[in-house]
Structures are given as C-alpha cells and as structure tokens.
Design a protein around this motif. Structure first.
Motif, PDB file in Angstrom:
ATOM      1  N   ASP A   1       0.806  -1.220   0.000  1.00 48.04           N
ATOM      2  CA  ASP A   1       0.000   0.000   0.000  1.00 48.04           C
ATOM      3  C   ASP A   1       0.844   1.277   0.000  1.00 48.04           C
ATOM      4  O   ASP A   1       0.318   2.361   0.148  1.00 48.04           O
ATOM      5  CB  ASP A   1      -0.993   0.000   1.176  1.00 48.04           C
ATOM      6  CG  ASP A   1      -0.314  -0.334   2.501  1.00 48.04           C
ATOM      7  OD1 ASP A   1       0.903  -0.654   2.482  1.00 48.04           O
ATOM      8  OD2 ASP A   1      -0.985  -0.273   3.539  1.00 48.04           O
TER       9      ASP A   1
ATOM     10  N   ARG B   1       1.088   7.091   6.681  1.00 50.44           N
ATOM     11  CA  ARG B   1       0.783   6.942   5.251  1.00 50.44           C
ATOM     12  C   ARG B   1      -0.170   5.777   5.050  1.00 50.44           C
ATOM     13  O   ARG B   1      -1.149   5.861   4.306  1.00 50.44           O
ATOM     14  CB  ARG B   1       2.066   6.662   4.471  1.00 50.44           C
ATOM     15  CG  ARG B   1       2.767   7.918   4.027  1.00 50.44           C
ATOM     16  CD  ARG B   1       4.059   7.569   3.306  1.00 50.44           C
ATOM     17  NE  ARG B   1       4.702   8.790   2.838  1.00 50.44           N
ATOM     18  CZ  ARG B   1       6.005   8.887   2.609  1.00 50.44           C
ATOM     19  NH1 ARG B   1       6.792   7.850   2.806  1.00 50.44           N
ATOM     20  NH2 ARG B   1       6.517  10.016   2.173  1.00 50.44           N
ATOM     21  N   GLN B   2       0.124   4.650   5.724  1.00 53.69           N
ATOM     22  CA  GLN B   2      -0.717   3.468   5.532  1.00 53.69           C
ATOM     23  C   GLN B   2      -2.122   3.696   6.090  1.00 53.69           C
ATOM     24  O   GLN B   2      -3.103   3.297   5.478  1.00 53.69           O
ATOM     25  CB  GLN B   2      -0.075   2.254   6.206  1.00 53.69           C
ATOM     26  CG  GLN B   2       1.150   1.765   5.444  1.00 53.69           C
ATOM     27  CD  GLN B   2       1.737   0.512   6.045  1.00 53.69           C
ATOM     28  OE1 GLN B   2       1.989   0.447   7.230  1.00 53.69           O
ATOM     29  NE2 GLN B   2       1.944  -0.507   5.220  1.00 53.69           N
TER      30      GLN B   2
ATOM     31  N   PHE C   1      -3.753   6.592   6.517  1.00 59.46           N
ATOM     32  CA  PHE C   1      -4.543   7.545   5.749  1.00 59.46           C
ATOM     33  C   PHE C   1      -4.823   7.070   4.334  1.00 59.46           C
ATOM     34  O   PHE C   1      -5.675   7.617   3.654  1.00 59.46           O
ATOM     35  CB  PHE C   1      -3.865   8.919   5.743  1.00 59.46           C
ATOM     36  CG  PHE C   1      -4.050   9.633   7.044  1.00 59.46           C
ATOM     37  CD1 PHE C   1      -5.294  10.133   7.397  1.00 59.46           C
ATOM     38  CD2 PHE C   1      -2.995   9.764   7.940  1.00 59.46           C
ATOM     39  CE1 PHE C   1      -5.477  10.761   8.625  1.00 59.46           C
ATOM     40  CE2 PHE C   1      -3.181  10.386   9.163  1.00 59.46           C
ATOM     41  CZ  PHE C   1      -4.427  10.881   9.505  1.00 59.46           C
ATOM     42  N   ARG C   2      -4.097   6.055   3.881  1.00 56.81           N
ATOM     43  CA  ARG C   2      -4.346   5.551   2.536  1.00 56.81           C
ATOM     44  C   ARG C   2      -5.405   4.461   2.540  1.00 56.81           C
ATOM     45  O   ARG C   2      -5.971   4.129   1.520  1.00 56.81           O
ATOM     46  CB  ARG C   2      -3.031   5.004   1.967  1.00 56.81           C
ATOM     47  CG  ARG C   2      -3.009   4.968   0.476  1.00 56.81           C
ATOM     48  CD  ARG C   2      -1.601   4.866  -0.036  1.00 56.81           C
ATOM     49  NE  ARG C   2      -0.868   6.129   0.086  1.00 56.81           N
ATOM     50  CZ  ARG C   2       0.447   6.213  -0.037  1.00 56.81           C
ATOM     51  NH1 ARG C   2       1.162   5.135  -0.258  1.00 56.81           N
ATOM     52  NH2 ARG C   2       1.058   7.379   0.079  1.00 56.81           N
ATOM     53  N   ASP C   3      -5.689   3.914   3.715  1.00 60.40           N
ATOM     54  CA  ASP C   3      -6.625   2.792   3.799  1.00 60.40           C
ATOM     55  C   ASP C   3      -8.055   3.321   3.818  1.00 60.40           C
ATOM     56  O   ASP C   3      -8.529   3.839   4.809  1.00 60.40           O
ATOM     57  CB  ASP C   3      -6.340   1.984   5.076  1.00 60.40           C
ATOM     58  CG  ASP C   3      -7.048   0.648   5.061  1.00 60.40           C
ATOM     59  OD1 ASP C   3      -8.138   0.569   4.476  1.00 60.40           O
ATOM     60  OD2 ASP C   3      -6.494  -0.308   5.625  1.00 60.40           O
ATOM     61  N   LYS C   4      -8.734   3.125   2.687  1.00 58.95           N
ATOM     62  CA  LYS C   4     -10.063   3.725   2.537  1.00 58.95           C
ATOM     63  C   LYS C   4     -11.123   3.007   3.382  1.00 58.95           C
ATOM     64  O   LYS C   4     -12.226   3.507   3.543  1.00 58.95           O
ATOM     65  CB  LYS C   4     -10.478   3.714   1.062  1.00 58.95           C
ATOM     66  CG  LYS C   4      -9.605   4.608   0.188  1.00 58.95           C
ATOM     67  CD  LYS C   4      -9.917   6.089   0.411  1.00 58.95           C
ATOM     68  CE  LYS C   4      -8.944   6.988  -0.314  1.00 58.95           C
ATOM     69  NZ  LYS C   4      -7.635   7.112   0.369  1.00 58.95           N
ATOM     70  N   VAL C   5     -10.799   1.837   3.879  1.00 60.39           N
ATOM     71  CA  VAL C   5     -11.765   1.123   4.728  1.00 60.39           C
ATOM     72  C   VAL C   5     -11.509   1.449   6.200  1.00 60.39           C
ATOM     73  O   VAL C   5     -12.430   1.760   6.947  1.00 60.39           O
ATOM     74  CB  VAL C   5     -11.667  -0.400   4.510  1.00 60.39           C
ATOM     75  CG1 VAL C   5     -12.676  -1.123   5.400  1.00 60.39           C
ATOM     76  CG2 VAL C   5     -11.928  -0.743   3.055  1.00 60.39           C
TER      77      VAL C   5
ATOM     78  N   LEU D   1      -9.754   3.977   7.634  1.00 54.68           N
ATOM     79  CA  LEU D   1      -9.774   5.368   8.083  1.00 54.68           C
ATOM     80  C   LEU D   1     -11.150   5.787   8.612  1.00 54.68           C
ATOM     81  O   LEU D   1     -11.258   6.289   9.730  1.00 54.68           O
ATOM     82  CB  LEU D   1      -9.300   6.288   6.955  1.00 54.68           C
ATOM     83  CG  LEU D   1      -9.048   7.728   7.383  1.00 54.68           C
ATOM     84  CD1 LEU D   1      -7.922   7.792   8.403  1.00 54.68           C
ATOM     85  CD2 LEU D   1      -8.724   8.601   6.186  1.00 54.68           C
ATOM     86  N   PRO D   2     -12.229   5.544   7.818  1.00 54.70           N
ATOM     87  CA  PRO D   2     -13.548   5.900   8.362  1.00 54.70           C
ATOM     88  C   PRO D   2     -13.874   5.105   9.627  1.00 54.70           C
ATOM     89  O   PRO D   2     -14.495   5.651  10.543  1.00 54.70           O
ATOM     90  CB  PRO D   2     -14.520   5.532   7.241  1.00 54.70           C
ATOM     91  CG  PRO D   2     -13.729   5.166   6.067  1.00 54.70           C
ATOM     92  CD  PRO D   2     -12.299   5.044   6.443  1.00 54.70           C
TER      93      PRO D   2
END
Lengths: 250, 370
Positions: free
Chosen positions: A96, B13-14, B16-20, B22-23
């Motif tokens: 990622d 970074r990891q 904030f990049r994780d779209k599942v 983070l919310p």
C-alpha cells in the motif's frame, strides 16, 4: 585456516540447528568469499531457509561458530545487520506504499540520512530502468518488477553481503534472466551474493554451489567441478542424483 | 529519533491511505458514543401496566388515574380476570399487573384495611425492583391522600421530612453518568485493537522479517508502533469531549489538561497490552480473540454499567488489575466532580506503574530473533 583471511566474508563452522528432535541443519561447514555468487541448493525442507535465517540473525543457531561480514553473529548482531541485505522468500515490500515510499522507509530504518536515501533511490531505480514508476503504489506493479525492486531495497544501505531466498520464484523467464543480470552486476561491484534457488539453470550461473540434503551439505564445489565429480551433463543431473539419496525427498 | 520518524511516517501513510480503515477509526467511535449514550440506560420509563379492577368504584378509578398520569407507567389494558392478566405477562405484552380487590372503597369507608396486589415480571431483577418501588410509592402517596381526605383531623405535621439534593449530577441524568465511561471505552478499543493488529499484520505479510533483519533497536520499533495509535486515540478523546459538550451538554468540570494527561498514561497501558498480545500471537485471528477476551472482562467489570462496589469482594480485588476500571473512575471524577490531581493521584500512580510493567513486558517479549 584459523586466521580467516580478509577475503572470507562468511565463515560457518559446525552449525547445528534443532527444532525439538528435528535437526534442520546438521553440522554445516563452509566459507564464502568476497564477490562470490554462492548458490545454496537443496530440495524443499532440506534446511536452506533455516540456514539463511541464521546467517541473517533472524534465528538463533543451536550451536556452531558463525561469522558474517567479519562479525560474530552472537555478540555483534547489529554490526552483522548493518552489513547485510536480505530478500526473503515471502514478498516483503509494502503493497500500500509507493515504490519511492518503500525505499524511503527501508533506507530510513537502516539509519540512512534523507539525502542519502534520495540519492540511493534515484540510483537504484535508474539501474533498474524503473524511474517512471517511483510514485506508483506497489500493488499496481507486476510481480517481476516487484521482485527486482525488493532486491534493490535489500541493497539500499550498500551492504557487503546480500542474502536472496528463492528470489525468482514465480517469475517469468525473461525477468529471471534480468534478475540474474542484477545479481552479476552486484557481484562485480564486490557485493557477495548468497542465493537459494530451485532452478538448476540458475545454479550454473553461480561461482560455487552447495547442495543440501536432509540438513547436511552433501556437495560443495563450482558447477563444473560438481558435474565432473558426479559424471553429470548438467547441474540438474547432479541435483537429482544427490537429492534422491535424502529421506525427506523420496 | 530519525528512525522512529520514518516508522511514524510509514504508519500514518498506511492509515490515511486505507479507505476502509480510516472511516472506521474516525467515525465508528463517534457513532458508538452517540448511540451508546442514548441507549445504555437503566432509567425506567414507560413501564407497561395492566389493571384488573374488581372494585370499579370512585376510589379505584382515582388510584388507576394516578398510574396513568405518571410518566413511568403507561396503562396498557384493563383485564377482567386474573388468568387473563397473567396471560398478558406471559406473552410479554405487559410488565406489571395491578389487581384491586372487590369492595375496596367500602372497606376503606368503614375504616377497615383493604389491599391491592402487584404482580411484576421479574426476569430482569433490577428493573423489577425499580418498577415495584415506583408502583409502591404511587400507592403509598395515594394512601396518604386518602388518609388526609377521610380523616382530616390527623395531619402528618410531626413527621420527619427528608430533603434530597443530588450533587455532581443534579438532574440524575443517566447520560451524564454514562458519557465519561463510554469515552473511556472508545479510546480503549482504538488503542488495544489497532496497536495489536498492526504488528500481527506485519507478521502475516512477512514484512516484519525485513524489519528484523535491519539493525533497528527494539525500543525504536516499539515507539514507532505505539505513537501513531497513541496520537489517534488522544485525538478521538478530544473529539469525544467536544461531542459530550455539544450534544449532551456535559462540560469537563475539572481540568482538561489533567484529563488528557491521565489519558496519555492510560493509553500506554492499553497499547502495551495490545502489543503484548501481538507478540504472543501469529495471526490477526488469534490476536483478535485474545484481545476480545480481555476487553470484555475489563469492560464488564469496569463499573461502566454496574457499580464496582456491589461486586463480590474477589471481583473488586481482580479489578485492581483492571486498567479500564481505574480510568473510568478517574474520568468520571474529573469530568463530573471536577477532581484535581490530589483526588485522583492514587489511581494515577497505579496507572503509571501498570504502564511501565506492561511496556517492559511487551518490549522484552518482542523478539527480533526467533
């Protein structure tokens, strides 16, 4: 023999590793010299990965005297680690993160300074001809490229020895060839390459080859020497002759 | 220091990049705070009551009207027989049955004793005793009224009268009591799960090997792994405090700085436990179950829902090892009573010791070499 000459970068004496009653490494003895491409062959379960992990300081040996890059693996583990690179069987970059971010992270935890990391990243990507994918997320990149990147990451801190554990598993023949060109160019710069593989054509490219059977080193010589000794046409034949004698491989 | 920075940079970074994830990290705790604070309540409202009025007199109607007029009761039905009434309780259609015996008014008129019968569904014992208490108080109020009406000569002039004041939560608002506790719950979940899962995930992916082969120091790795979730959890506590103020009108009576300070120490305990779990497990599944085991025990024993003082003595002793119990007490004291450092110092030092112990064990259990 005792006064290890400066050319010897890995020195293993009577290495034994037991898991309970199972002996994974049964009294290994070998030396690896600077700039060599040292092939570490053996059937599945012969004990290659265990030995490589011990040399990298990821596992503790049961007994034996081991020096890597001139340092004792028991007392000077940190010195050993500063001087070696490692690319494991399992793919170990972060899927990622981008290519550049992976370089930055690994360079960072090796303690490199930011300008050095930038310079090494540019240089390594340039050598690979992959500068254009620096900002791509790793999971969008084909496997062959990732393997080459993993090798480059293992070189980011300019190690003296690099350990590659089945680096070309699952990679197409063309990429495999390019990968070996990378290995050659590293060796030419004086980096010692310690590589395990299942491909016997790759064994032909090594300076010297050791073949492990049931935790022991059954043969250790240059590919041509081995072929002569076992009266074989190819390394493939040598390997089959030796591996058949092992109880784990039947 | 530089090495720790690189780990932090990578972790954020990891995250904030994780779209599942983070919310989930940011929104879920707030939803929980809102939902739990409104629903986790022991207040009784709208107890359903059915009436069997065998008397059918003015007096019995007056008594019934006291119940129907109360905000605690809602009058579900009039039943004609005892059997029909029990049927209603069995079917779960009503919670209480009030039976007024025949001839109530006449008996009272003659100055004789008369009675009513109250049947309560007591599957939930504490709710049942509350219902009984409410119902009895209505009946006894009604009784006093009757006495005053029928025998105007006798005044309750000489009797003692208790005047009650409720401190720290003057309106006996359940949310005021629950919100500080639920805030603790949220930062605990974030701290324990995220930190634990994170390291086990690296184990599962195999990236931890690549880290272990570097000369990185254990403490550098641990700080790099702790700090991101420590920061996130503290941030969520702050957001939670803002929600408590704006939505529930609960302001921090004491010092916010003291609250954040104790939370920082508390989080080290929780993160330490999370990391300890991750060092003794190999998969996220294992880590998840072990963490749940501890979390459920910690929370149920913490005094969040039931008072610690009413637990058996052994449980209270076990609770001296429960970090959640400490911090819920501290948080309620600071937020509701406005306690200062001297009031909470005992709990605070307990957390400090706990944090040191957990982190030491976690760091020593984490092995770069198998």
């Amino acid at each position: 023999m005792e006064a290890a000459d400066s050319k010897t970068v890995i020195r293993v004496r009577n290495l034994v590793k037991k898991f309970g009653s199972f002996v994974a490494n049964d009294n290994l003895n070998f030396d690896v010299e600077k700039g060599e491409i040292f092939g570490f062959l053996g059937a599945n379960g012969a004990g290659k990965t265990t030995a490589i992990k011990i040399l990298c300081g990821l596992q503790k040996p049961t007994s034996g005297e081991i020096r890597v890059a001139g340092y004792d693996i028991y007392d000077q583990a940190d010195q050993v680690k500063k001087n070696i690179g490692y690319m494991s069987q399992r793919f170990s970059l972060y899927e990622d993160l981008t290519v550049g971010e992976n370089f930055q992270f690994y360079g960072g935890i090796y303690g490199l300074k930011a300008p050095v990391i930038r310079q090494r990243t540019t240089q390594l990507l340039d050598e690979l001809g992959l500068t254009h994918i620096k900002n791509k997320i790793l999971k969008e990149i084909p496997l062959g490229w990732k393997q080459k990147l993993a090798f480059s990451v293992a070189l980011i801190h300019n190690p003296r020895i690099v350990f590659l554990d089945e680096p070309t598993g699952g990679v197409d023949p063309l990429t495999r060839r390019q990968f070996w060109e990378m290995i050659y160019s590293a060796a030419q710069k004086g980096i010692t390459v310690f590589v395990t593989t299942h491909y016997m054509d790759e064994a032909e490219y090594c300076s010297r080859v050791s073949i492990m059977v049931d935790g022991r080193i059954e043969a250790l010589d240059s590919p041509s020497g081995l072929k002569k000794h076992y009266r074989a046409e190819s390394m493939n034949e040598v390997f089959v002759k030796l591996a058949r004698s092992g109880k784990n491989s039947r | 220091m530089r090495i720790i920075f690189y780990i932090l940079q990578k972790e954020f970074r990891q995250i904030f990049r994780d779209k599942v994830m983070l919310p989930i990290i940011l929104v879920m705790p707030m939803v929980q705070l809102l939902i739990l604070s409104y629903t986790a309540t022991f207040e009784l409202k709208n107890t359903r009551i059915s009436i069997i009025d065998h008397d059918r007199s003015q007096t019995s109607r007056d008594l019934v009207s006291k119940f129907s007029g109360s905000s605690f009761f809602s009058l579900i039905s009039y039943e004609s027989t005892y059997e029909r009434g029990m049927e209603m309780i069995k079917e779960g259609k009503t919670d209480q049955l009030l039976i007024i015996e025949p001839g109530l008014e006449k008996k009272l008129g003659r100055g004789e004793k008369a009675g009513v019968m109250l049947i309560t569904n007591a599957i939930n014992g504490s709710a049942a005793s509350l219902m009984n208490a409410y119902a009895s108080s209505i009946v006894s109020d009604f009784n006093k009224l009757l006495v005053a009406e029928t025998m105007p000569g006798i005044h309750s002039s000489g009797s003692l009268k208790t005047e009650t004041r409720h401190w720290y939560n003057p309106r006996l608002n359940y949310q005021t009591y629950m919100v500080p506790g639920i805030l603790v719950l949220l930062v605990t979940l974030i701290g324990m799960f995220l930190s634990g899962m994170n390291i086990v995930k690296e184990k599962e992916l195999g990236t931890i090997e690549q880290i272990n082969v570097t000369p990185i120091k254990k403490y550098q790795f641990m700080i790099g792994k702790l700090l991101p979730f420590w920061i996130i959890a503290l941030f969520e506590l702050l957001v939670g405090l803002v929600i408590a103020r704006l939505v529930f009108g609960i302001a921090v009576e004491g010092s916010v700085a003291l609250l954040i300070g104790t939370a920082s120490v508390y989080l080290l305990v929780v993160l330490g436990i999370g990391i300890l779990v991750s060092t003794v497990t190999d998969t996220m599944q294992q880590a998840m179950f072990i963490s749940w085991f501890f979390i459920v025990i910690f929370i149920l024993m913490s005094g969040l829902f039931t008072p610690v003082e009413s637990m058996p003595l052994w449980a209270q002793r076990v609770n001296s090892l429960n970090p959640v119990a400490y911090f819920i007490q501290i948080n309620r004291m600071i937020m509701l009573k406005g306690s200062g450092f001297n009031d909470i110092s005992e709990h605070f030092y307990a957390l400090v010791v706990y944090a040191i112990v957990m982190l030491t064990i976690a760091v020593s259990r984490y092995r770069k070499v198998a």
